[in-house]
Design a protein around this motif. Structure first.
Motif: not given
Ligand SMILES: Cc1cc2nc3c(=O)[nH]c(=O)nc-3n(C[C@H](O)[C@H](O)[C@H](O)COP(=O)(O)OP(=O)(O)OC[C@H]3O[C@@H](n4cnc5c(N)ncnc54)[C@H](O)[C@@H]3O)c2cc1C
Length: 434
Positions: A13-14, A39-40, A47, A50, A57, A59, A100, A122, A124, A161, A347, A397, A399-400
Motif C-alpha cells: 500500500g502507500p 501484496e495480497r 481501499h 471505498m 482526499m 489530506i 480519491r 500472495e 503472508v 505495512s 491495528r 495510520t 498519509l501525513s
Molecule cells: C476509505 C479510506 C480513506 C482514507 N483516506 C485517507 C486520506 O484521505 N488521507 C489520509 O491521510 N489517510 C487516509 N486513510 C488512511 C489510510 O490508512 C492511509 O491512507 C493509507 O492507506 C495507509 O497506507 P498503508 O500502506 O499503511 O496501509 P494500506 O493502504 O491499508 O495498505 C496495506 C496493504 O497491505 C496489504 N496486506 C495486508 N495484509 C497482508 C498480508 N498478510 N500479506 C500481504 N499483503 C497484505 C493490503 O492488501 C494493502 O494493500 C484512508 C483510509 C480509508 C480506509
C-alpha cells in the motif's frame, strides 16, 4: 543455498510504495538493497471498495509519497500530474484535495514503477525465526497465493505495512459468514451483491459511515437507509491549522519523547481530528438531504442517534437488529436487507503474523525509527508502519508523515546494510532492484 533478501516488505500500500521510493532515492548510485514486497491483492489498489465517486482526499496532495521528504522527487503528486498532462487543469481546480479516484491513480502510477519489486497475489500468513548458532539471524516469510501454493523466502529485515483489519463489533461477530452483513472496507463489492436491497442499515458515525450514507441515499431504487449511531450527532473533523500541527513530522519526536500517560492523553485530546468524525462539507450535504426530506415530508432516510444495537438475528427474510433508543430507553426491532458496519479498523494484526517470533519481541514496543525492540539473540530488523499510533502519534495510520517516516526507516535499513554490502557474496541473478 536459498536466496536471502535484505528486506521483505509485507503489503504494498502507500506505506511500502513510499519506502520503495525512499530506498531508490537514498542510495545515490550505490548498490541497491535487495528488497521484495509481497501484496495480497492481485494488483495495486488503494481501499478499492471505498472508491466512491464523490469522495476526495482528507489530506493535502503535498503530503504525497515523497514531497515532505524530497520535494525534488520524481514521485511527487505534482510530477504525476505533469506526466499525465493535467498539471495546469489541476491548478485551475484550486484545491489541495484530489478525488480519491485520482489519488488512487497516482499511487498506482508510483507503485507501477516498482513492478519487479512486488509479488502481487500472495498473502503472508506467517513469519518464522531462522536460527544460526543458536541465535536468530534471519526471518523466514511464508506466503500463500490464490491457488493455495505456499512460498517461503528469507530476509534480514522485515517492514510490516499491512494497514488495518475491519473492526467488527462483538454482537456482529457471529454473522461473519452472512453476506448481508459486511464492513465498510468491502462496501462497493458487497453492496453490489444486493442490488434489490430495499432497507439498509449503516452502523457508525465517522467519515466512512457518512460517505456510505450519501452514496446509498442517492442510489437508483431509493432504498430506505438508517444511519445508526451511539453519538448525538455526526461531528466535524477538526482540521484547523493549529490543531493540524499534530500531523507535522516533527510532532512525532514530541509524541515519542513523552511517557505513556502523556502519549495517551495526547491521542485522546486530538482524537477528533480522525476518529468518529467526518468532513464538515460532507456533514452539510447530509443535513441538506434530511432537510429536503422534511420539505417533502418523506420518511425514507433516518438518522438514529443515541441508538445502541442490542442484538442481531439473521433470518431468511433479513437481518433483524434490536435497537435501544437511549434517549427514551425504548427498544425496537428493525429488519434490514443489508447492514454496513462502518465501525473502523483494528491495528494489531502484525502480532498474529509475527506470533512465532513473540518470545523475542517482548511487548512489541518500537524504537523511534519504528523498529521492534528485540531480545539480544534476535538480529533481524522488524519495522512497523501504521501500527505505532500509541508511540508515534495520530499521523501514524494516515498519509501525513508517510514520506518522512519511510525516509527514516530507509536510513536505518541502509545503515544496517553498509558493512554487509561490502562483504556479502550474493546471488545477483535473484536480486530485485529497488
Ligand atoms: C476509505 C479510506 C480513506 C482514507 N483516506 C485517507 C486520506 O484521505 N488521507 C489520509 O491521510 N489517510 C487516509 N486513510 C488512511 C489510510 O490508512 C492511509 O491512507 C493509507 O492507506 C495507509 O497506507 P498503508 O500502506 O499503511 O496501509 P494500506 O493502504 O491499508 O495498505 C496495506 C496493504 O497491505 C496489504 N496486506 C495486508 N495484509 C497482508 C498480508 N498478510 N500479506 C500481504 N499483503 C497484505 C493490503 O492488501 C494493502 O494493500 C484512508 C483510509 C480509508 C480506509
Amino acid at each position: 543455498m536459498q536466496h536471502i533478501h535484505d528486506l521483505i516488505g509485507i503489503g504494498f500500500g502507500p506505506s511500502n510504495v513510499a519506502l520503495a521510493i525512499a530506498l531508490d532515492e537514498k542510495r545515490h548510485g550505490a548498490k541497491p538493497l535487495d528488497a521484495l514486497f509481497i501484496e495480497r491483492q492481485p494488483s495495486f489498489a488503494w481501499h478499492p471498495h471505498m472508491l466512491l465517486d464523490q469522495a476526495h482526499m482528507q489530506i493535502s496532495f503535498l503530503k504525497d509519497l515523497a514531497t515532505l521528504r524530497n520535494p525534488t522527487s520524481r514521485f511527487t503528486f505534482v510530477n504525476y500530474l505533469h506526466e499525465k498532462g493535467r498539471l495546469t487543469d489541476f491548478i485551475n481546480l484550486k484545491s489541495f484535495f484530489p478525488s480519491r479516484h485520482e489519488f488512487n491513480d497516482y499511487l498506482g502510477w508510483a507503485a507501477g514503477q516498482f513492478e519487479d519489486a512486488c509479488r502481487y497475489g500472495e498473502e503472508v500468513f506467517e513469519v518464522l525465526p531462522e536460527k544460526q548458532g543458536g541465535e536468530v539471524s534471519l526471518l523466514r516469510v511464508r506466503s500463500r497465493d490464490a491457488g493455495g501454493r505456499v512460498q517461503e523466502r528469507l530476509a534480514r529485515n522485515l517492514v510490516v505495512s499491512i494497514g488495518g483489519v475491519p473492526n467488527i463489533p462483538e454482537g456482529f461477530k457471529s454473522l461473519r459468514d452472512d453476506a448481508r452483513v459486511f464492513h465498510s472496507s468491502s462496501y462497493l463489492k458487497d453492496m453490489a451483491r444486493h442490488p434489490q436491497a430495499r432497507r439498509v442499515a449503516i452502523v457508525g458515525a465517522g467519515q466512512s459511515a457518512a460517505e456510505i450514507f450519501m452514496d446509498l441515499q442517492g442510489r437508483p431504487g431509493a432504498p430506505q437507509v438508517d444511519l445508526i449511531m451511539r453519538a448525538r450527532s455526526i461531528r466535524p473533523s477538526d482540521d484547523s491549522p493549529f490543531v493540524n500541527e499534530v500531523f507535522n513530522a516533527d510532532f512525532t519526536d514530541y509524541m515519542f519523547s513523552r511517557d505513556s500517560d502523556e502519549r495517551a492523553a495526547l491521542l485522546d485530546e486530538f482524537s477528533q481530528t480522525n476518529y468518529a468524525v467526518a468532513d464538515l462539507d460532507l456533514i452539510q450535504q447530509i443535513y441538506k438531504v434530511f432537510y429536503d426530506q422534511k420539505v417533502t415530508r418523506g420518511t425514507r432516510l433516518r438518522m438514529l442517534r443515541q441508538h445502541d444495537v442490542r442484538s442481531v438475528r439473521a433470518a431468511s427474510d433479513g437481518v433483524h437488529l434490536t435497537l435501544l433508543d437511549r434517549d427514551v430507553q425504548r427498544e425496537s426491532s428493525v429488519r434490514y436487507d443489508a447492514v454496513v458496519l462502518a465501525t473502523g479498523y483494528a491495528r494489531d494484526q502484525h502480532k498474529d503474523l509475527l506470533l512465532p517470533l513473540a518470545p523475542y519481541l517482548g511487548d512489541y514496543d518500537v524504537d523511534r525509527y519504528y523498529r521492534l525492540k528485540c531480545a539480544p539473540d534476535f538480529h533481524p530488523g522488524i519495522y512497523l508502519q501504521g501500527a505505532c499510533e500509541d508511540s508515534h502519534g495520530l499521523s501514524d495510520t494516515l498519509l501525513s508523515v508517510t514520506s518522512v517516516r519511510t525516509g527514516e526507516i530507509g536510513n536505518a535499513l541502509l545503515a544496517a546494510a553498509q558493512p554487509r554490502a561490502r562483504n556479502a557474496v550474493r546471488d545477483e541473478s535473484q536480486a530485485v532492484r529497488v
